[in-house]
Design an enzyme around this catalytic site. Sequence first.
Site, mmCIF file in Angstrom:
data_model
loop_
_atom_site.group_PDB
_atom_site.id
_atom_site.type_symbol
_atom_site.label_atom_id
_atom_site.label_comp_id
_atom_site.label_asym_id
_atom_site.label_seq_id
_atom_site.Cartn_x
_atom_site.Cartn_y
_atom_site.Cartn_z
ATOM 1 N N LYS A 82 30.493 -3.722 28.685
ATOM 2 C CA LYS A 82 29.782 -4.766 27.949
ATOM 3 C C LYS A 82 29.606 -6.042 28.776
ATOM 4 C CE LYS A 82 33.662 -6.809 25.362
ATOM 5 N NZ LYS A 82 34.137 -7.170 24.000
ATOM 6 N N ASP A 83 30.325 -6.156 29.896
ATOM 7 C CA ASP A 83 30.150 -7.302 30.792
ATOM 8 C C ASP A 83 29.029 -7.084 31.805
ATOM 9 O OD1 ASP A 83 32.251 -8.685 29.612
ATOM 10 O OD2 ASP A 83 33.742 -7.961 31.058
ATOM 11 N N ARG A 129 27.564 -12.872 18.697
ATOM 12 C CA ARG A 129 27.291 -11.640 17.955
ATOM 13 C C ARG A 129 28.260 -11.471 16.795
ATOM 14 N NH1 ARG A 129 29.863 -7.050 17.790
ATOM 15 N NH2 ARG A 129 31.217 -7.704 19.509
ATOM 16 N N ARG A 130 29.547 -11.651 17.066
ATOM 17 C CA ARG A 130 30.551 -11.529 16.008
ATOM 18 C C ARG A 130 30.404 -12.653 14.987
ATOM 19 N NH1 ARG A 130 35.206 -10.217 20.462
ATOM 20 N NH2 ARG A 130 34.902 -7.950 20.543
ATOM 21 N N ARG A 147 38.833 -18.417 22.985
ATOM 22 C CA ARG A 147 38.723 -17.624 24.196
ATOM 23 C C ARG A 147 40.103 -17.431 24.787
ATOM 24 N NH1 ARG A 147 34.993 -19.015 28.843
ATOM 25 N NH2 ARG A 147 35.847 -16.998 29.506
ATOM 26 N N GLY A 148 40.167 -16.662 25.875
ATOM 27 C CA GLY A 148 41.442 -16.399 26.527
ATOM 28 C C GLY A 148 41.745 -14.922 26.541
ATOM 29 N N ARG A 153 44.764 -14.791 22.408
ATOM 30 C CA ARG A 153 44.002 -14.837 21.157
ATOM 31 C C ARG A 153 44.834 -14.323 19.979
ATOM 32 N NH1 ARG A 153 38.327 -12.250 22.827
ATOM 33 N NH2 ARG A 153 39.493 -11.408 24.607
ATOM 34 N N CYS A 240 24.763 -13.459 26.812
ATOM 35 C CA CYS A 240 25.738 -13.914 25.827
ATOM 36 C C CYS A 240 25.244 -15.120 25.035
ATOM 37 C CB CYS A 240 27.057 -14.255 26.519
ATOM 38 S SG CYS A 240 26.901 -15.507 27.808
#
Length: 311
Positions: A82-83, A129-130, A147-148, A153, A240
Site C-alpha cells: 500500500k506504500d 481514507r479511514r 501517527r507513529g 498508536r 495519500c
Amino acid sequence: MAKKLKLGTRGSPLALAQARWVAERIRGIDPEIEIEERIIKTRGDKILDVALSKVGGKGLFIKEIDAELLAGEIDFAVHSMKDMPAELESGLIIACVPERESPFDALCSKGPGLAALAEGAKIGTSSLRRQAQLKLARPDLEIGFLRGSVGTRLGKMQDGTFDAVILAAAGLRRLGMAEHISEELIPDMMLPAVGQGALAIETREDDHHLLELLAKLEDAHTRVTTTAERAFLHRLEGGCQVPIAGHATLEGHMLTFEGLVCDVDGTNPVRKRVQGPAEYADKLGLAAAEWILQNGGKEILERLYEEAASE
C-alpha cells in the site's frame, strides 16, 4: 547468483518484521544464501508530526530505498504494497508478491466494536481514507490525528488518549499483536487501501538471477488481486492526499473489484463494483476507475488536490 544479498528496509518494527519474514523464506529456498539487512530512513519516517496528506508527494516511504536499489547499494527491498506508488522508477520492478495477510482495517479499543462505541468517542487515525469512511458510518465520532509505529498508536488507546484506534489488521498480525483487535472492519463498513495486507518485493528488472529466485515466493492469487487494485489507483493518480479505497477478491477464475472515492468528511461517496475473469484484472480496475471518474469522482479529486496544493 551471489550467495550474499543486501536487503533494504525501513527501520520500523513492522517493516523489519516483514523484511525478516521474506528473508526467512528465501533462506528456506537456499540455506546457503546470506542476507544482509540494510535499514534506510525515508522521508515518511522523518516527518512524524504532520499527517502524510499534508506532506504531499508520492512514494514517501519508497524513494530513498529506490535510490539505493538503482545505485546497486542493495539487491532487493521489501515494502508494504500500500506504500508503493502506482508507477515505479524506471529500471525497477515488483519482482514478487507473496501471499497476502488480512487486507482489512482493524478497530482496536478496550472492548466494543465500531457500532458499540459510545456516542462522541474519540478515534485515532491519520488516514484520510479511514477518516472519511468513519465519518460516513459514525458521524458522531470525534477523529483525532495519530501517527507513529503500531506500538505507539496502540499505546495512545491504552493510555486513554483515544477510545479506539484504527490500524491495518495485517500489521498487527505480523507483529504478533492480533489480541488487540476488537473488530476487523469488513469492506461494507470500511473499504481497505489499495494493496493493504500485501507485500511488494522490489528489485532491478535486469537482475535475472534474483528475479528467478524471488519468483519462488510468488502468490498468484495476491498478484491478481493487487494488479486490479493498483490499476485502479494508477488511473485515479491517487496518493495519500485523497480518500481512495480499492479491494479485489478472487473466487476461482472470477475477480470482483470494488473501488471508492469520497470527500474527506465522508460525503459524496462514489463507489463502484465490477466483476470479470481474472485475466482481465488490470482492465477491471481501470473500468471501475473510469466509472467513478465519470460519475462525480473526477470533480472530487480535482477539488481535493487543489485544496492540498493551496495549503
